[in-house]
Design a protein around this motif. Sequence first.
Motif, mmCIF file in Angstrom:
data_model
loop_
_atom_site.group_PDB
_atom_site.id
_atom_site.type_symbol
_atom_site.label_atom_id
_atom_site.label_comp_id
_atom_site.label_asym_id
_atom_site.label_seq_id
_atom_site.Cartn_x
_atom_site.Cartn_y
_atom_site.Cartn_z
ATOM 1 N N ALA A 91 -5.118 -5.899 2.766
ATOM 2 C CA ALA A 91 -5.196 -6.302 1.362
ATOM 3 C C ALA A 91 -3.848 -6.771 0.826
ATOM 4 O O ALA A 91 -3.767 -7.224 -0.321
ATOM 5 C CB ALA A 91 -5.708 -5.145 0.521
ATOM 6 N N TYR B 100 -0.719 -4.800 1.153
ATOM 7 C CA TYR B 100 0.140 -3.724 0.669
ATOM 8 C C TYR B 100 0.726 -2.898 1.813
ATOM 9 O O TYR B 100 0.017 -2.509 2.742
ATOM 10 C CB TYR B 100 -0.632 -2.810 -0.279
ATOM 11 N N GLU C 248 -1.238 -3.933 -11.945
ATOM 12 C CA GLU C 248 -2.211 -4.709 -11.182
ATOM 13 C C GLU C 248 -2.230 -4.320 -9.706
ATOM 14 O O GLU C 248 -3.272 -4.365 -9.043
ATOM 15 C CB GLU C 248 -1.946 -6.205 -11.328
ATOM 16 N N ASP C 249 -1.084 -3.911 -9.181
ATOM 17 C CA ASP C 249 -1.045 -3.476 -7.782
ATOM 18 C C ASP C 249 -1.742 -2.133 -7.609
ATOM 19 O O ASP C 249 -2.460 -1.912 -6.618
ATOM 20 C CB ASP C 249 0.404 -3.402 -7.296
ATOM 21 N N ASP D 41 -4.160 -1.067 -9.450
ATOM 22 C CA ASP D 41 -5.592 -1.379 -9.560
ATOM 23 C C ASP D 41 -6.147 -1.800 -8.204
ATOM 24 O O ASP D 41 -7.238 -1.370 -7.796
ATOM 25 C CB ASP D 41 -5.811 -2.514 -10.565
ATOM 26 N N ARG D 42 -5.411 -2.647 -7.518
ATOM 27 C CA ARG D 42 -5.876 -3.178 -6.227
ATOM 28 C C ARG D 42 -5.912 -2.085 -5.162
ATOM 29 O O ARG D 42 -6.862 -2.013 -4.366
ATOM 30 C CB ARG D 42 -4.961 -4.328 -5.787
ATOM 31 N N GLU E 225 -9.216 -0.831 -3.162
ATOM 32 C CA GLU E 225 -9.317 -0.877 -1.709
ATOM 33 C C GLU E 225 -9.675 0.483 -1.132
ATOM 34 O O GLU E 225 -10.474 0.584 -0.187
ATOM 35 C CB GLU E 225 -7.993 -1.379 -1.104
#
Length: 367
Positions: free
Chosen positions: A326, A328, A350-351, A353-354, A358
């Motif tokens: 993804a 990271y 936002e990171d 959130d991602r 995931e």
Amino acid sequence: MITRPTPKPWIAKIHPYAPGKSTAADGRALVKLSANENPLGTSPAAIAALETHRQDASAYPDPDAKELRAKIAAIHGLDPARIVCGTGSGELLTCAVQSLAGPGDEVVFSRYSFSLYPLLAHKVGATPVFAPDTDLAASVDGLLASVTSRTKVVLLDNPNNPVGSFLGADEVARLHAGLPKDVLLVVDQAYAEYLAAGVDDGGLALAQAHENVLVSRTLSKAYGLAAERIGWATGAPHLIDLINRLRGPFNVTASGQKAALAGLEDQQFVEDSRDHNSAERARFSDAISALGNHGISAVPSEANFVLVRFDGSVTAGAALDALAKAGYAVRHLPSQGLPNALRITIGKTEDMDRVIAELQKLCGDTA
């Protein structure tokens, strides 16, 4: 027949410090949530100071960082004569151990501590001693029980890395009170700026009152100056003298000193960094707790990261791979005895959130 220089035997025990990864196995650049860097970047004032003072690189920096020490002293209510600056707190920790320990001696720290600590012992031929923990966190009783007549230094990272746990002032005072007077207690406060307002482990006060306490800090985390490698330590005059004898000359660059001065002036940036971290850490920890039925849990943290444990069907390795796909990078910790855990730095909203999405996807939980 000897055909080349022979190193000291303990050097073979040292391995290079492993930094947090920033690229995937296939070479892709990843968002680095593996090095506990500040997601807000750096104070604009510090950036401006860097740009201004990098115009002339021909002169050596102030070897004693007098202005910087004076500013640190003013902020923390300390005597500048009892402060020493270094290339990150790592240099100062190295000097502290080097000044007191050697072959036949022991350096004690909690089982799950900063991965640099055993290397500090090995560098001087001393024996690293991993003290028993309590639910991964440092245990005062475990540390004291590990002290012997060979112990020269006890290292306490507080808040702890990689667990994020924290010992309050009463416990740190109890640890110090239980140590022989000839054993140095080093309180490594690299993440202290992330503590809630009014929370203090009492380390600075102990360092001012006693002959065997050294406190180290860094501007790499909440101040966002990791690239400039600036740290400081305070303690009794004889301890500062020892470190000054061992540290590198001209160790903090001229531009780094100016950036640090500007960064220290911008306490609003530090407050903003703490507020962002506190809010996002709580939100991330809650999201991880919601995955508890999959055997995933978040260890309570007072730092700018969360240690996530995977004790169910979803493994840490699977989560590591999924997050890398993804985009990271996070820190997998099998070398520190935590193969079922990932240390995940608190990043931008936002990171986070991602990352949450995931992990939910990996669990088949889209709620």
